[in-house]
Scaffold this motif. Sequence first.
Motif, PDB file in Angstrom:
ATOM      1  N   LYS A 284      13.829 -19.599   2.706  1.00 29.37           N
ATOM      2  CA  LYS A 284      12.906 -18.521   3.066  1.00 29.37           C
ATOM      3  C   LYS A 284      13.195 -18.032   4.478  1.00 29.37           C
ATOM      4  O   LYS A 284      13.344 -18.822   5.402  1.00 29.37           O
ATOM      5  CB  LYS A 284      11.457 -19.001   2.950  1.00 29.37           C
ATOM      6  N   ALA A 285      13.267 -16.689   4.625  1.00 22.30           N
ATOM      7  CA  ALA A 285      13.630 -16.101   5.908  1.00 22.30           C
ATOM      8  C   ALA A 285      12.595 -15.115   6.420  1.00 22.30           C
ATOM      9  O   ALA A 285      12.802 -14.489   7.460  1.00 22.30           O
ATOM     10  CB  ALA A 285      14.986 -15.408   5.786  1.00 22.30           C
ATOM     11  N   GLY A 286      11.480 -14.954   5.721  1.00 24.93           N
ATOM     12  CA  GLY A 286      10.444 -14.051   6.212  1.00 24.93           C
ATOM     13  C   GLY A 286       9.542 -13.570   5.100  1.00 24.93           C
ATOM     14  O   GLY A 286       9.849 -13.724   3.916  1.00 24.93           O
ATOM     15  N   GLU A 287       8.410 -13.012   5.502  1.00 22.65           N
ATOM     16  CA  GLU A 287       7.493 -12.414   4.537  1.00 22.65           C
ATOM     17  C   GLU A 287       6.663 -11.345   5.228  1.00 22.65           C
ATOM     18  O   GLU A 287       6.508 -11.339   6.455  1.00 22.65           O
ATOM     19  CB  GLU A 287       6.576 -13.457   3.907  1.00 22.65           C
ATOM     20  N   VAL A 288       6.131 -10.428   4.439  1.00 22.20           N
ATOM     21  CA  VAL A 288       5.293  -9.350   4.949  1.00 22.20           C
ATOM     22  C   VAL A 288       4.344  -8.946   3.834  1.00 22.20           C
ATOM     23  O   VAL A 288       4.625  -9.153   2.647  1.00 22.20           O
ATOM     24  CB  VAL A 288       6.169  -8.163   5.412  1.00 22.20           C
ATOM     25  N   ASP A 289       3.201  -8.385   4.200  1.00 21.30           N
ATOM     26  CA  ASP A 289       2.197  -7.985   3.214  1.00 21.30           C
ATOM     27  C   ASP A 289       2.617  -6.716   2.479  1.00 21.30           C
ATOM     28  O   ASP A 289       3.229  -5.803   3.057  1.00 21.30           O
ATOM     29  CB  ASP A 289       0.847  -7.737   3.891  1.00 21.30           C
ATOM     30  N   VAL A 290       2.275  -6.651   1.197  1.00 21.32           N
ATOM     31  CA  VAL A 290       2.378  -5.432   0.408  1.00 21.32           C
ATOM     32  C   VAL A 290       1.023  -5.206  -0.246  1.00 21.32           C
ATOM     33  O   VAL A 290       0.147  -6.077  -0.221  1.00 21.32           O
ATOM     34  CB  VAL A 290       3.492  -5.512  -0.652  1.00 21.32           C
ATOM     35  N   VAL A 291       0.836  -4.036  -0.839  1.00 18.16           N
ATOM     36  CA  VAL A 291      -0.445  -3.720  -1.472  1.00 18.16           C
ATOM     37  C   VAL A 291      -0.205  -3.327  -2.921  1.00 18.16           C
ATOM     38  O   VAL A 291       0.922  -3.088  -3.353  1.00 18.16           O
ATOM     39  CB  VAL A 291      -1.179  -2.588  -0.726  1.00 18.16           C
ATOM     40  N   GLY A 292      -1.291  -3.251  -3.677  1.00 14.11           N
ATOM     41  CA  GLY A 292      -1.202  -2.849  -5.065  1.00 14.11           C
ATOM     42  C   GLY A 292      -0.594  -3.936  -5.928  1.00 14.11           C
ATOM     43  O   GLY A 292      -0.458  -5.099  -5.521  1.00 14.11           O
ATOM     44  N   PHE A 293      -0.214  -3.549  -7.134  1.00  9.04           N
ATOM     45  CA  PHE A 293       0.439  -4.475  -8.056  1.00  9.04           C
ATOM     46  C   PHE A 293       1.942  -4.243  -7.907  1.00  9.04           C
ATOM     47  O   PHE A 293       2.529  -3.394  -8.555  1.00  9.04           O
ATOM     48  CB  PHE A 293      -0.018  -4.240  -9.487  1.00  9.04           C
TER      49      PHE A 293
END
Length: 385
Positions: free
Chosen positions: A368-377
């Motif tokens: 794992k090298a990172g994550e960020v929020d997304v919205v919706g399905f």
Amino acid sequence: MSEPTTLRRCLRPAALALPLALSFASATLAEDFVPEVVTTKPAIDPGANVFVSEQQWIGAGSIAVFNQETLKLQEQLPVGAMGLMAITPDGKTAYAVSSYMKRITYGANEMALTSYDVTTGVIGPEVILPPKAAMALGYAMLLRFSPDQKFMLVQNATPASSITVVDLASGAVTQELPTPGCWGIYPALSGTKFSTICGDGTFASYTLSEDGASAEKTVSAPVFDADADPIFVQDARLGETLYFATYKGKLIGLSDAGDVIEKVSETDIVAGVEGNWAPGGYGMMAAAAGKGALFISMHPDAKDGSQKTASKEIWAVDPVAGKVLARSEAEGMGSFTVTPGAEPLLFGTSEEGKLLKFTVGEDYALTKAGEVDVVGFAMHVAVTE
């Protein structure tokens, strides 16, 4: 002297001083105030991007564009309800099929194929479609280009299955192609040919005419058993072979080079593995062309009806040998994709609303090298070269 009179006399100088103080302060602030000017960047930052269809079922959604290296949100391209996306191979143009429902839950529904300049965010042109496009989850195979990029192919469901063919240069709908009992769009490597999965285990293939107004059809022999072991609609191509996974963990390789699709391989990736593992999810398989491997979302304790279960692990598989090359923990991902280079990256979306980034090691293991929020399905993720 009464107390009220004294109080009024004491307050009068302060009452007079207050407007004077406010006037002085206002004059001072007016001299120092610099109005803010709202501007927009003429273009997003350069670099490779990852595209996430932030699908909404109750209103407008978007295509979110993130920088692959930093996961910085570059822009959000506005789409309508239940949008489906397709990205040109060069990553410069995005397309979406959207529903614009006048009364939301009933009544008229206008459907449009809209294009977007990814670099500038400029919208258009768009084509108004027959109001028949599938109002479905963001599966990649429901909106795809013909191999020569001349036509856009739109999966319809009325509920009868058909495909709307759009000439992208002229913006004209050339035909509605009936595909009874079949589903999904799987372009060949060249020309105007594409195939579709049929419920009897066969694949129907169509070659469009030069103007897109007609098509020649062929039908394969059965290549899977829809009752005993169905296949997922997600495909992945390595070289000339088109791969599909079955609910029970087999990999089926198909050749679409000829007039009729032919099965060229079948391997079982879960044979001998304890824990009753099986594939699951939505966009649950992707090819790493630079590694010659497939990555597949897997979950344990599989049972009838668990085929949409998000990942517990992601397996790297040699599809020719049917060998599992690596098993990496990757909890809760419903869809993912892999970049095509020699040092690939895997990007996936979780049911908890995250876009996750993984590097792929020499041993095919994910880190794992990172994550960020997304919205919706957000169940459709795409990358380009």
